[in-house]
Design an enzyme around this catalytic site. Structure first.
Site, mmCIF file in Angstrom:
data_model
loop_
_atom_site.group_PDB
_atom_site.id
_atom_site.type_symbol
_atom_site.label_atom_id
_atom_site.label_comp_id
_atom_site.label_asym_id
_atom_site.label_seq_id
_atom_site.Cartn_x
_atom_site.Cartn_y
_atom_site.Cartn_z
ATOM 1 N N SER A 112 28.714 -27.823 -15.027
ATOM 2 C CA SER A 112 29.851 -28.481 -14.393
ATOM 3 C C SER A 112 31.106 -27.627 -14.505
ATOM 4 O O SER A 112 31.844 -27.450 -13.527
ATOM 5 C CB SER A 112 30.090 -29.852 -15.035
ATOM 6 O OG SER A 112 28.934 -30.659 -14.941
ATOM 7 N N ASN A 113 31.364 -27.079 -15.696
ATOM 8 C CA ASN A 113 32.521 -26.212 -15.869
ATOM 9 C C ASN A 113 32.404 -24.932 -15.064
ATOM 10 O O ASN A 113 33.414 -24.304 -14.742
ATOM 11 C CB ASN A 113 32.718 -25.871 -17.347
ATOM 12 C CG ASN A 113 33.443 -26.962 -18.095
ATOM 13 O OD1 ASN A 113 34.661 -26.989 -18.140
ATOM 14 N ND2 ASN A 113 32.686 -27.884 -18.674
ATOM 15 N N LYS B 211 21.231 -32.665 -23.137
ATOM 16 C CA LYS B 211 22.667 -32.566 -23.367
ATOM 17 C C LYS B 211 23.277 -33.941 -23.128
ATOM 18 O O LYS B 211 23.166 -34.500 -22.034
ATOM 19 C CB LYS B 211 23.306 -31.540 -22.435
ATOM 20 C CG LYS B 211 24.810 -31.412 -22.647
ATOM 21 C CD LYS B 211 25.477 -30.540 -21.590
ATOM 22 C CE LYS B 211 26.991 -30.512 -21.852
ATOM 23 N NZ LYS B 211 27.737 -29.869 -20.745
#
Length: 328
Positions: free
Chosen positions: A63-64, A187
């Site tokens: 996502s980052n 995660k």
């Protein structure tokens, strides 16, 4: 290259880098500020800095990493560049987990194969969510099982409800999926320490003091690093590690060394600072890197660039934790 033992996954014999316990960063993807094309030299520089600052592994195209803003070809290029940078800097054993989610089983399997060819060691996969009304537990189970049956890379499940229309895999489903030999971790960006605890217990997850089954239970935010360790977790994959990797590692190491009170005290400073990055998301994290390390830039549109006042607020908000970062 010194790596882990050879394994065969879905007909592919590979020499796999193991996933050590510790702190991982979902790396940012850097772009030219004018053209928004990939800035490969900066991507490589960033990967090397994080490795030198003591991280256990890297995640590309999470996502980052703005995976949603990148083409498949760009995703492959970023992973390849990251592997090249790590190898050139002497970090040949550092594993790379690659975000490889696509909407279909077929597309995801294809990207898993391309990720392997680019130097990835594992893949990080979200559940499918575009056709939300049709995605129930049976569909999610079928998706992950089908991909795991065909992927040449082992899978880390990615439980992040905010990115998938609110789909929040519960511990029963995750434990069921964990029985697949090609699903090796989860995660927990959901932030549920209770869920992480249940999964870690049921899978006999790897911890700093025990190899266990080897299953990896990752906390998904650095502001609950100590809590993850208490819960029997294996590591942290956190965006804040792009900015303050040494502090993230220090919190982890203090707890592992039995210095619990020191770990908790530093965790409080880390949690306070990380909140400013969490609120400002990708644009804020990149500007924090820009301010402290001289590179960072901006996200791809349609994400907005932050104005001066917002950047100054972030810099002030993380000042205390960055003073510690610079001292380490």
């Amino acid at each position: 290259m010194t790596v882990s033992h050879s394994t065969e996954v879905n007909g592919h014999t590979a020499t796999r880098r193991p996933l050590p316990c510790g702190i991982y960063a979902p790396t940012m993807t850097f772009f030219d500020p004018e053209t928004e094309e990939l800035d490969i030299p900066t991507i490589k520089k960033h990967a090397e800095r994080l490795a030198r600052d003591g991280l256990a592994g890297l995640v590309t195209m999470g996502s980052n990493g703005e995976a949603i803003h990148c083409t498949r070809e760009e995703k492959v290029a970023v992973t390849r560049a990251t592997r090249e940078a790590l190898d050139a800097a002497g970090f040949t054993t550092m594993p790379i987990i690659v975000g490889a989610t696509e909407g279909s089983v077929k597309g995801t399997v294809e990207l898993c194969k391309q990720s392997a060819a680019a130097g990835g060691d594992y893949v990080l996969l979200l559940p499918p969510s575009y056709f939300r009304a049709q995605i129930d537990e049976e569909a999610i189970l079928g998706y992950f099982t089908s991909v795991a049956d065909e992927s040449p890379l082992p899978i880390v499940l990615y439980n992040y409800p905010g990115a998938v229309s609110g789909i929040d895999m519960d511990s029963d489903l995750i434990i069921k999926l964990a029985k697949h030999p090609n699903i090796v971790g989860t995660k927990f960006t959901c932030g549920s320490t209770g869920k992480l605890t249940r999964v870690a217990l049921a899978t006999n997850a790897k911890t700093p003091s025990s190899e266990g089954s080897g299953y990896m239970a990752f906390g998904g935010i650095c502001d609950f690093t100590v809590q993850t360790l208490v819960s029997g977790g294996s590591g942290i994959i956190a965006g804040g590690a792009n900015v303050m990797p040494k502090v993230c590692v220090k919190v982890w190491n203090l707890y592992v060394e039995g210095k619990t009170e020191e770990a908790i005290a530093l965790q409080k400073v880390l949690s306070r600072g990380d909140w400013y990055l969490t609120k400002a998301a990708i644009a804020g994290t990149k500007q924090a890197i820009q301010n402290y390390f001289g590179y960072g830039g901006y996200p791809r549109r349609p994400l907005k660039r932050l104005d001066k006042a917002k950047v100054e607020a972030i810099v002030e908000g993380i000042r205390d934790v960055m003073e510690i970062e610079k001292s380490l």
